[in-house]
Design a protein around this motif. Structure first.
Motif, mmCIF file in Angstrom:
data_model
loop_
_atom_site.group_PDB
_atom_site.id
_atom_site.type_symbol
_atom_site.label_atom_id
_atom_site.label_comp_id
_atom_site.label_asym_id
_atom_site.label_seq_id
_atom_site.Cartn_x
_atom_site.Cartn_y
_atom_site.Cartn_z
ATOM 1 N N GLY A 225 -7.685 11.659 34.289
ATOM 2 C CA GLY A 225 -8.897 11.079 33.717
ATOM 3 C C GLY A 225 -10.174 11.633 34.303
ATOM 4 N N ALA A 226 -11.292 11.076 33.833
ATOM 5 C CA ALA A 226 -12.613 11.585 34.179
ATOM 6 C C ALA A 226 -13.575 10.431 34.392
ATOM 7 N N GLY A 227 -14.772 10.771 34.877
ATOM 8 C CA GLY A 227 -15.779 9.767 35.173
ATOM 9 C C GLY A 227 -16.531 9.293 33.948
ATOM 10 N N ILE A 228 -16.452 10.024 32.840
ATOM 11 C CA ILE A 228 -17.141 9.623 31.610
ATOM 12 C C ILE A 228 -16.079 9.429 30.524
ATOM 13 N N VAL A 229 -15.543 8.237 30.441
ATOM 14 C CA VAL A 229 -14.549 7.883 29.428
ATOM 15 C C VAL A 229 -14.851 6.460 28.976
ATOM 16 N N TRP A 230 -15.039 6.266 27.686
ATOM 17 C CA TRP A 230 -15.370 4.956 27.132
ATOM 18 C C TRP A 230 -14.161 4.043 27.106
ATOM 19 N N ASP A 231 -12.997 4.589 26.742
ATOM 20 C CA ASP A 231 -11.766 3.809 26.600
ATOM 21 C C ASP A 231 -10.637 4.628 27.221
ATOM 22 N N SER A 232 -10.232 4.270 28.441
ATOM 23 C CA SER A 232 -9.263 5.083 29.170
ATOM 24 C C SER A 232 -7.897 5.099 28.493
ATOM 25 N N VAL A 233 -7.475 3.966 27.938
ATOM 26 C CA VAL A 233 -6.173 3.927 27.268
ATOM 27 C C VAL A 233 -6.219 4.755 25.988
ATOM 28 N N GLY A 234 -7.301 4.588 25.215
ATOM 29 C CA GLY A 234 -7.457 5.390 24.006
ATOM 30 C C GLY A 234 -7.538 6.863 24.313
ATOM 31 N N TRP A 235 -8.217 7.205 25.416
ATOM 32 C CA TRP A 235 -8.315 8.612 25.825
ATOM 33 C C TRP A 235 -6.931 9.196 26.101
ATOM 34 N N LEU A 236 -6.115 8.474 26.866
ATOM 35 C CA LEU A 236 -4.784 8.971 27.204
ATOM 36 C C LEU A 236 -3.925 9.132 25.950
ATOM 37 N N GLU A 237 -4.021 8.196 25.018
ATOM 38 C CA GLU A 237 -3.276 8.307 23.761
ATOM 39 C C GLU A 237 -3.707 9.549 22.983
ATOM 40 N N SER A 238 -5.007 9.856 23.023
ATOM 41 C CA SER A 238 -5.502 11.043 22.319
ATOM 42 C C SER A 238 -5.006 12.329 22.965
ATOM 43 N N VAL A 239 -4.972 12.369 24.298
ATOM 44 C CA VAL A 239 -4.463 13.558 24.977
ATOM 45 C C VAL A 239 -2.992 13.785 24.610
ATOM 46 N N GLU A 240 -2.216 12.715 24.590
ATOM 47 C CA GLU A 240 -0.804 12.864 24.250
ATOM 48 C C GLU A 240 -0.626 13.237 22.782
ATOM 49 N N LYS A 241 -1.511 12.774 21.909
ATOM 50 C CA LYS A 241 -1.488 13.201 20.509
ATOM 51 C C LYS A 241 -1.721 14.705 20.414
ATOM 52 N N LEU A 242 -2.715 15.197 21.148
ATOM 53 C CA LEU A 242 -2.977 16.635 21.164
ATOM 54 C C LEU A 242 -1.786 17.398 21.731
ATOM 55 N N ARG A 243 -1.131 16.832 22.752
ATOM 56 C CA ARG A 243 0.010 17.519 23.356
ATOM 57 C C ARG A 243 1.145 17.663 22.342
ATOM 58 N N ARG A 244 1.366 16.620 21.549
ATOM 59 C CA ARG A 244 2.418 16.702 20.519
ATOM 60 C C ARG A 244 2.098 17.789 19.497
ATOM 61 N N ILE A 245 0.836 17.874 19.088
ATOM 62 C CA ILE A 245 0.446 18.890 18.113
ATOM 63 C C ILE A 245 0.591 20.285 18.720
#
Length: 274
Positions: A225-245
């Motif tokens: 993670g990072a210091g500028i993240v609005w929604d940490s859980v949503g961010w992690l879900e998005s990273v894993e979505k990108l990883r699947r693609i």
């Protein structure tokens, strides 16, 4: 849209290099976060380059993001950003969006569609250059709705003057812009952060993560993670979505602000991807 005569080409444009404490970008133990044995270690200060992406297609020219503004110090003064994210002013170094387009003999009027990954101060700063009655300007619907709730001149890294009054067209979720060019909904960094997918005939699939993934070190796995993240859980879900693609397509991932990765990219006007 204005059709181009050539096959699809992708140009990576240099749009200004910020500097910052990398803790904003990476909360990594032993790197940006120190233990008590290293409490006097200097801050992990370094470069955070910005880029835009120009895609020439048979259907027209598409621009992804706009980088930082020339008047960054004055424009950011109400927010204090200029003290945390100063832009390098090396005359021999990377330029800004206007010069990057000019190097390709283009002006804002030559862009058919501008797609904004999100509306932060280092991505949408030059969006009003394209308020010309010709260029369509797209952003994720959740991002457009989110900034409506900002009271005052700014909130976090959203600077209202960058995008106020623009005729923003909403994109809903994952969407194809033209054949071979699509956006991926990757919220978490902000309400409506998007990533860009381009399927090139010769150079394969490239995914530009914007701030859904700041750095190669953020990507992991595991994602960091990072210091500028609005929604940490949503961010992690998005990273894993990108990883699947990425696993499905073998795409090359180009991260939002990675100074080391930038050294290996072909930057305009010296070359392009096709």
């Amino acid at each position: 849209m204005t059709a181009t005569d050539s096959p699809m080409k992708l140009h990576v444009l240099s749009t200004g290099v910020m500097e910052c404490d990398h803790t904003w970008l990476l909360l990594q133990a032993g790197n940006t976060i120190t233990d008590r044995q290293h409490k006097d270690k200097p801050a992990a200060w370094g470069e955070a380059p910005t880029h835009a992406v120009l895609i020439e297609t048979p259907e027209g020219r598409i621009l992804w993001d706009t980088g930082v503004p020339r008047d960054w110090e004055k424009r950011w003064e109400p927010t204090g950003f200029q003290n945390f994210f100063p832009v390098q002013e090396d005359p021999a170094g990377p330029g800004y969006l206007d010069t990057a387009l000019a190097d390709l003999e283009l002006t804002p009027e030559d862009i058919d569609i501008l797609v904004l990954s999100h509306l932060h101060f280092d991505h949408a700063a030059n969006a009003k250059m394209f308020e010309n009655g010709k260029t369509r300007i797209l952003a994720q619907a959740d991002e457009i709705e989110g900034v409506k709730g900002i009271e005052g001149e700014f909130a976090g890294a959203h600077l209202v003057s960058d995008f106020s009054g623009l005729p923003l067209e909403p994109v809903h979720g994952d969407a194809e812009i033209v054949p071979g060019v699509s956006v991926i909904s990757t919220p978490g960094h902000t309400w409506g952060t998007m990533s860009l997918r381009v399927d090139l005939p010769e150079d394969g699939t490239k995914i530009f993560t914007s701030d859904a993934v700041y750095l190669g070190a953020s990507w992991g796995p595991p994602a960091i993670g990072a210091g500028i993240v609005w929604d940490s859980v949503g961010w992690l879900e998005s990273v894993e979505k990108l990883r699947r693609i990425q696993e499905q397509t073998g795409a090359e991932m180009i991260f939002g602000h990675d100074a080391e990765q930038r050294k290996g990219l072909t930057l305009a006007p010296d070359g392009f991807y096709s």
